[in-house]
Enzyme design. Structure first.
Site, PDB file in Angstrom:
ATOM      1  N   ASN A   1     125.803  66.282  26.524  1.00 34.95           N
ATOM      2  CA  ASN A   1     126.648  66.166  27.714  1.00 34.95           C
ATOM      3  C   ASN A   1     127.846  67.114  27.676  1.00 34.95           C
ATOM      4  OD1 ASN A   1     124.892  64.361  28.779  1.00 34.95           O
ATOM      5  ND2 ASN A   1     126.144  62.528  28.391  1.00 34.95           N
TER       6      ASN A   1
ATOM      7  N   ARG B   1     120.531  66.692  37.207  1.00 38.64           N
ATOM      8  CA  ARG B   1     121.707  66.208  37.940  1.00 38.64           C
ATOM      9  C   ARG B   1     122.976  66.937  37.543  1.00 38.64           C
ATOM     10  NH1 ARG B   1     122.748  62.111  40.660  1.00 38.64           N
ATOM     11  NH2 ARG B   1     124.835  62.282  39.797  1.00 38.64           N
TER      12      ARG B   1
ATOM     13  N   CYS C   1     118.374  58.997  40.392  1.00 44.09           N
ATOM     14  CA  CYS C   1     117.466  59.272  39.274  1.00 44.09           C
ATOM     15  C   CYS C   1     116.950  57.943  38.755  1.00 44.09           C
ATOM     16  CB  CYS C   1     118.154  60.082  38.191  1.00 44.09           C
ATOM     17  SG  CYS C   1     119.369  59.138  37.295  1.00 44.09           S
TER      18      CYS C   1
ATOM     19  N   VAL D   1     128.000  61.104  44.554  1.00 43.84           N
ATOM     20  CA  VAL D   1     129.004  62.078  44.099  1.00 43.84           C
ATOM     21  C   VAL D   1     130.243  62.081  45.010  1.00 43.84           C
ATOM     22  CG1 VAL D   1     127.461  63.647  42.834  1.00 43.84           C
ATOM     23  CG2 VAL D   1     127.745  63.938  45.312  1.00 43.84           C
TER      24      VAL D   1
ATOM     25  N   LEU E   1     133.049  60.667  44.730  1.00 45.07           N
ATOM     26  CA  LEU E   1     134.343  60.824  44.043  1.00 45.07           C
ATOM     27  C   LEU E   1     134.630  62.301  43.769  1.00 45.07           C
ATOM     28  CD1 LEU E   1     134.136  57.865  41.469  1.00 45.07           C
ATOM     29  CD2 LEU E   1     135.471  57.948  43.593  1.00 45.07           C
TER      30      LEU E   1
ATOM     31  N   ASP F   1     124.827  54.813  27.332  1.00 47.07           N
ATOM     32  CA  ASP F   1     123.768  55.644  26.755  1.00 47.07           C
ATOM     33  C   ASP F   1     123.238  55.089  25.421  1.00 47.07           C
ATOM     34  OD1 ASP F   1     123.974  57.318  28.902  1.00 47.07           O
ATOM     35  OD2 ASP F   1     124.950  58.964  27.848  1.00 47.07           O
TER      36      ASP F   1
HETATM   37  C1  UD1 Z   1     127.729  60.905  32.514  1.00 44.59           C
HETATM   38  C2  UD1 Z   1     126.709  61.274  31.444  1.00 44.59           C
HETATM   39  C3  UD1 Z   1     125.722  60.123  31.245  1.00 44.59           C
HETATM   40  C4  UD1 Z   1     126.452  58.812  30.962  1.00 44.59           C
HETATM   41  C5  UD1 Z   1     127.510  58.566  32.046  1.00 44.59           C
HETATM   42  C6  UD1 Z   1     128.365  57.329  31.753  1.00 44.59           C
HETATM   43  C7  UD1 Z   1     126.569  63.674  31.677  1.00 44.59           C
HETATM   44  C8  UD1 Z   1     125.725  64.849  32.024  1.00 44.59           C
HETATM   45  N1  UD1 Z   1     126.008  62.464  31.851  1.00 44.59           N
HETATM   46  O1  UD1 Z   1     127.011  60.759  33.742  1.00 44.59           O
HETATM   47  O2  UD1 Z   1     124.880  60.446  30.132  1.00 44.59           O
HETATM   48  O3  UD1 Z   1     125.531  57.747  30.960  1.00 44.59           O
HETATM   49  O4  UD1 Z   1     128.390  59.695  32.155  1.00 44.59           O
HETATM   50  O5  UD1 Z   1     128.959  57.445  30.511  1.00 44.59           O
HETATM   51  O6  UD1 Z   1     127.671  63.830  31.211  1.00 44.59           O
HETATM   52  N2  UD1 Z   1     129.767  56.944  40.517  1.00 44.59           N
HETATM   53  C9  UD1 Z   1     130.028  56.722  41.856  1.00 44.59           C
HETATM   54  N3  UD1 Z   1     130.487  57.763  42.599  1.00 44.59           N
HETATM   55  C10 UD1 Z   1     130.713  59.018  42.077  1.00 44.59           C
HETATM   56  C11 UD1 Z   1     130.447  59.222  40.711  1.00 44.59           C
HETATM   57  C12 UD1 Z   1     129.978  58.165  39.957  1.00 44.59           C
HETATM   58  O7  UD1 Z   1     129.841  55.624  42.363  1.00 44.59           O
HETATM   59  O8  UD1 Z   1     131.131  59.908  42.821  1.00 44.59           O
HETATM   60  C13 UD1 Z   1     129.221  55.816  39.712  1.00 44.59           C
HETATM   61  C14 UD1 Z   1     127.809  56.124  39.200  1.00 44.59           C
HETATM   62  O9  UD1 Z   1     126.834  55.866  40.169  1.00 44.59           O
HETATM   63  C15 UD1 Z   1     127.716  55.197  38.010  1.00 44.59           C
HETATM   64  C16 UD1 Z   1     129.151  55.194  37.475  1.00 44.59           C
HETATM   65  O10 UD1 Z   1     129.977  55.674  38.529  1.00 44.59           O
HETATM   66  O11 UD1 Z   1     127.350  53.900  38.405  1.00 44.59           O
HETATM   67  C17 UD1 Z   1     129.338  56.069  36.259  1.00 44.59           C
HETATM   68  O12 UD1 Z   1     128.950  57.383  36.561  1.00 44.59           O
HETATM   69  P1  UD1 Z   1     129.615  58.673  35.887  1.00 44.59           P
HETATM   70  O13 UD1 Z   1     130.658  58.269  34.916  1.00 44.59           O
HETATM   71  O14 UD1 Z   1     129.975  59.613  36.984  1.00 44.59           O
HETATM   72  O15 UD1 Z   1     128.375  59.264  35.089  1.00 44.59           O
HETATM   73  P2  UD1 Z   1     127.820  60.720  35.131  1.00 44.59           P
HETATM   74  O16 UD1 Z   1     128.937  61.712  35.068  1.00 44.59           O
HETATM   75  O17 UD1 Z   1     126.810  60.854  36.218  1.00 44.59           O
END
Ligand code: UD1
Length: 417
Positions: free
Chosen positions: A8, A77, A101, A108, A110, A294
């Site tokens: 990551n 992603r 996924c 996205v 946020l 994870d």
């Molecule tokens: C990253 C990691 C992933 C890990 C996750 C949580 C990478 C490439 N992947 O994913 O392995 O499992 O952090 O530690 O770094 N959310 C929203 N709106 C947004 C963004 C996020 O609702 O705009 C929600 C997501 O749907 C999820 C939660 O927030 O339920 C956490 O997501 P996020 O921390 O953004 O994870 P990723 O960055 O996608």
């Protein structure tokens, strides 16, 4: 056992190299399908990429294109990460929405709201996010941004975008994951002015440009955690390095609670020493420093064999318990109630044909296969290959019997004891 560079971190640092108007060398990059896809995205943007073992040289002096191709973004992603650097550097970015996924919808909004707060004009058309910075200079403006949830990806996108913005950006309720800090350190090595990474408030003072650097990324805490659970589930002693023990605090605490010992040896080595039995534990996933989502599936495989009842609650992703059905096919006794898994420990698992449903679920099924009586055949290795470098070779080195039946990504692994 050698732990590879963090997947990551590698993905976001590679995207972050787009911020640099000179060339950068990034070391300790793991050889993974996801990393290859991120490099494909960079190539598609017209950036020069040269691989030298685990080092990658990125020359983004001239970015030729500002549109990320759908066929790659839809398969990775994390390639959405290029939106922040492209917008900061070029004033324009067109990146397809990554979509959901295996583990959830993964919106996205946020990321988008934060970029809008920094002055970007963002609209979504035909499944693509079109973002541009109005005005002749095309530079984002510093802003105060509160994240409704400490999203790792949104924190990273906005931190990258802010490095080249006019003025100061403050990200409140920021994610504190070690990969966020690694990205901040990489950006700082290129001359960015970032304070507070690793806390819930990150302050970025924009600078006009970033310069060349040579940067090595952190070891993969999730790979290390997966091997620690391998030690626990097979009652084996093992030693891992390099690791940063503070990145694994929650995982180590839960392994202690489950009856094993994790001993720090020097700055960057951990030794796992098994206990007599696997004790039941309750755990709930959460943003760092909470228990990492994870690692949830791997701990579920371990709890399937514990001496009692355990409860695992998944709070981060809404659809991350699909491995339950596969573990039950191997003889586990796990019931689902919403986002909770109620696990009754059983005395043994039995090898079976199983299907990997996502990256960490596939790791959990390998762990279960190592502990099960008889042979397990795991299908769907394309998930495993996204995030574990040389997994079979590393397990073989630890004494496991594990073979890949064919070289193709959709091949099966046969795991037995
Ligand atoms: C990253 C990691 C992933 C890990 C996750 C949580 C990478 C490439 N992947 O994913 O392995 O499992 O952090 O530690 O770094 N959310 C929203 N709106 C947004 C963004 C996020 O609702 O705009 C929600 C997501 O749907 C999820 C939660 O927030 O339920 C956490 O997501 P996020 O921390 O953004 O994870 P990723 O960055 O996608």
């Amino acid at each position: 056992m050698a732990i590879s560079g963090a997947k990551n971190s590698a993905l976001v640092v590679l995207a972050g190299s787009l911020l640099c108007s000179q060339s950068c060398r990034i070391r300790n990059i793991p050889s993974l399908v996801d990393v290859n896809r991120m490099l494909e995205v960079l190539l598609a943007l017209g950036v020069k990429v040269t691989r030298d073992g685990s080092a990658v040289d990125i020359d983004a002096t001239a970015i030729q294109h500002t549109r990320a191709p759908y066929d790659i973004v839809s398969r990775l992603r994390a390639s959405f990460f290029v939106i922040g650097p492209l917008l900061a550097r070029m004033g324009v970015a067109r990146v397809p929405l990554p979509g959901g996924c295996e583990i959830g919808a993964r919106p996205v909004e946020l990321h988008v709201r934060g970029l809008q707060a920094m002055g970007a004009d963002v609209h979504i058309d035909h499944g693509t996010v079109h973002a541009y910075v109005p005005g002749s200079r095309g530079r984002l403006k510093g802003a105060r941004i509160y994240l409704d949830y400490p999203s790792v990806g949104a924190t990273e996108t906005l931190m990258m975008a802010a490095t080249l913005a006019d003025g100061e950006t403050v990200i409140e309720n920021a994610a504190q994951e070690p990969e966020v800090t690694d990205l901040a350190n990489f950006c700082r090595a290129m001359g960015a002015r970032i304070r507070g990474a690793g806390t819930n408030t990150i302050t970025i003072a924009g600078v006009p440009s970033l310069h060349s650097t040579d940067y090595g990324i952190i070891p993969d805490r999730i790979e290390a955690g997966t091997f620690l659970v391998a030690g626990a589930i097979t009652h084996s002693e093992l030693t891992l390095s390099p690791v940063i023990p503070e990145h694994l605090t929650a995982v180590i605490a839960k392994l202690h609670e489950a009856g094993g010992q994790v001993i720090s040896e020097g700055m960057n080595q951990l030794r796992y020493v098994p206990g007599d039995t696997i004790r039941p534990i309750d755990l709930q996933t959460g943003p760092f420093p909470g228990f990492p989502t994870d690692m949830q599936a791997q701990f579920m495989a371990l709890m399937a064999l514990c001496d009692g009842n355990s409860l695992i609650t998944e709070t981060v992703f809404e659809n991350r318990l699909r491995h339950v059905a596969e573990l039950n096919r191997m003889g586990a006794d796990i019931r689902l109630n919403g986002n909770c898994a109620i696990i009754k420990g059983v005395s043994h698992l039995s090898g079976a044909p199983v299907l990997a449903t996502d990256l960490r679920a596939s790791a959990a099924l390998v762990l279960a296969g190592l502990a099960a009586n008889g042979t397990t055949v795991l299908e769907g290795l394309q998930h495993l290959d996204r995030g574990y470098e040389c997994l079979e070779a590393k397990f073989k080195q630890l004494g496991a019997q594990i073979v890949r039946r064919s070289a193709s990504a959709t091949a099966e692994a046969v795991i037995s004891v």
